[in-house]
Design a protein around this motif. Structure first.
Motif, short mmCIF file in Angstrom:
data_model
loop_
_atom_site.label_atom_id
_atom_site.label_comp_id
_atom_site.label_asym_id
_atom_site.label_seq_id
_atom_site.Cartn_x
_atom_site.Cartn_y
_atom_site.Cartn_z
N ILE A 185 34.48 18.79 -16.19
CA ILE A 185 35.62 18.19 -16.85
C ILE A 185 36.27 19.26 -17.71
CG2 ILE A 185 36.41 16.40 -18.44
CD1 ILE A 185 35.30 15.30 -15.84
N ILE A 186 37.55 19.54 -17.45
CA ILE A 186 38.25 20.57 -18.21
C ILE A 186 38.50 20.10 -19.64
CG2 ILE A 186 40.30 22.03 -18.33
CD1 ILE A 186 38.41 22.54 -15.94
N GLY A 187 38.94 18.85 -19.77
CA GLY A 187 39.21 18.31 -21.10
C GLY A 187 40.65 17.89 -21.28
N ASN A 188 41.56 18.43 -20.43
CA ASN A 188 42.96 18.01 -20.48
C ASN A 188 43.17 16.96 -19.39
OD1 ASN A 188 45.94 18.46 -19.28
ND2 ASN A 188 45.94 18.83 -21.49
N ILE A 189 43.66 15.80 -19.76
CA ILE A 189 43.74 14.68 -18.83
C ILE A 189 44.61 15.00 -17.62
CG2 ILE A 189 44.55 12.30 -18.57
CD1 ILE A 189 43.67 11.80 -21.45
N ARG A 190 45.76 15.61 -17.84
CA ARG A 190 46.65 15.91 -16.73
C ARG A 190 46.04 16.93 -15.77
NH1 ARG A 190 52.58 16.38 -19.75
NH2 ARG A 190 52.94 14.13 -20.01
N THR A 191 45.45 17.99 -16.33
CA THR A 191 44.82 19.01 -15.49
C THR A 191 43.66 18.43 -14.70
OG1 THR A 191 45.43 20.72 -17.10
CG2 THR A 191 43.74 21.29 -15.48
N ASP A 192 42.83 17.63 -15.37
CA ASP A 192 41.69 17.01 -14.69
C ASP A 192 42.16 16.12 -13.54
OD1 ASP A 192 39.72 18.17 -16.25
OD2 ASP A 192 39.68 16.54 -17.70
N GLU A 193 43.23 15.36 -13.77
CA GLU A 193 43.73 14.46 -12.74
C GLU A 193 44.29 15.24 -11.55
OE1 GLU A 193 44.70 10.65 -11.05
OE2 GLU A 193 43.23 11.44 -12.48
#
Length: 340
Positions: A104-112
């Motif tokens: 999990i990177i931690g940034n919602i948009r990047t993770d998605e």
């Protein structure tokens, strides 16, 4: 009973259930989630969270990933409007077996973006992506590398990502590289100390489709505006492994969030501006890779040779070992033996 934190009364009283403190009423959601489950086999692996420095404790990782997954499923501004069955479904979906909990990177948009780009990809492919992030883009320890060498390692990781992108469908390849370039921007803004330890400021940000100033980091607002409530929430969460306490904590959290905008608008505005400033800094970070002649399509040997021929900042042995391990993971995965 759940206490409104905006009233001037003492914190909620607690009872002990099976030796663990919790709110007075056992949530129905906790019973539903844990029914028939072996709690010792529940994995709540965490990696990052709201406005978090990535080198957080394991306890913090477990707590923040659960919060991040719940928020990405349904922002907390809407979460409290759901009935208990719907809340239970979201909580349950956030608790997955270890093999399903990828980086999990931690940034919602990047993770998605990363999740969508890898739909249908092989386990070896996913292993290789995790390896790139952990070892080339966002390593927590880089030994004796200079800052220039560390940044060169980031660019090497982007080339490894491009090598992988050739195995994806065109539309997914573009989305994959968009996500990995965002990770590289987070990486280039990392701070390394004299011992080679690296910290990364990665913030959750808004979900895909939401306005840039959409507040997801309720935890940050609570910490700044109401430290007493923040302490209670952390105490209820404990080490992040007891599902009864997790449900109690998030009920407490949601109750506080209901009245947040009414009582803490000043703190909300500060968090919004901080989020916008951070996003601007990340987006404006230029990717100045020196790898312009990398061979991505003629196999691992040609890829490694072309990378080594362009290397200028990294110790050649360090880069060779990095590239060989990357190919090894892609070829066999972390524990398998399948071919590329």
């Amino acid at each position: 009973m759940y206490v409104n934190l905006n009233t001037n009364i003492s914190p909620p009283s607690v009872k002990y259930r099976d030796g663990n403190p919790s709110m007075e009423a056992e949530p129905v959601t906790a019973r539903k989630i844990t029914e028939g489950k072996d709690l010792h086999n529940v994995n709540l692996l965490l990696e990052a969270g709201s406005c978090a420095i990535v080198d957080i404790s394991e306890e913090g990782r477990r707590r923040l990933e659960l919060a991040s997954q719940i928020r990405s499923e349904k922002p907390l501004t809407d979460f409290h409007t759901l009935d208990e069955q719907e809340q239970a479904k979201i909580l349950k979906s956030a608790i997955k077996p270890a093999h399903a909990n990828r980086r999990i990177i931690g940034n919602i948009r990047t993770d998605e973006k990363l999740r969508k780009s890898l739909e249908g990809a092989s386990e070896e492919m996913r292993d290789a992506v995790d390896w790139i992030i952990n070892n080339s883009l966002l390593p927590h320890q880089v030994g004796s590398l200079t800052e220039e060498g560390r940044q060169e390692l980031v660019y090497a990781g982007l080339e490894e990502a491009r090598y992988l992108s050739g195995r994806l469908q065109e539309d997914k390849a573009a989305l994959f590289m968009e996500a990995m370039e965002e990770v590289a921007q987070y990486a280039l803004n990392g701070e390394m100390d004299s011992m080679g330890n690296v910290k990364y400021d990665i913030r959750q940000g808004p979900p895909l489709g939401a306005p840039d100033d959409c507040i997801i980091s309720i935890d940050e607002v609570m910490e700044k505006a109401d430290p007493k409530a923040h302490k209670i929430f952390n105490e209820l969460m404990g080490d992040g492994t007891d599902l009864h306490r997790i449900c109690d904590a998030f009920r407490f959290y949601i109750d506080w969030e209901k009245n947040m905008s009414k009582n803490h608008q000043k703190e909300i505005d500060k968090v919004k501006q901080s989020q916008l400033d951070w996003m601007h800094k990340m987006k404006s970070t230029e990717l100045k890779s020196g790898y312009h002649r990398t061979e991505h399509r003629k196999g691992a040997g040609a890829f490694i040779q072309s990378m080594m021929g362009q290397n200028q900042m990294l110790n050649s042995t360090y880069l060779m070992e990095n590239l060989e391990e990357f190919v090894d993971v892609l070829t066999r995965g972390y524990g398998g033996s399948s071919g590329v």
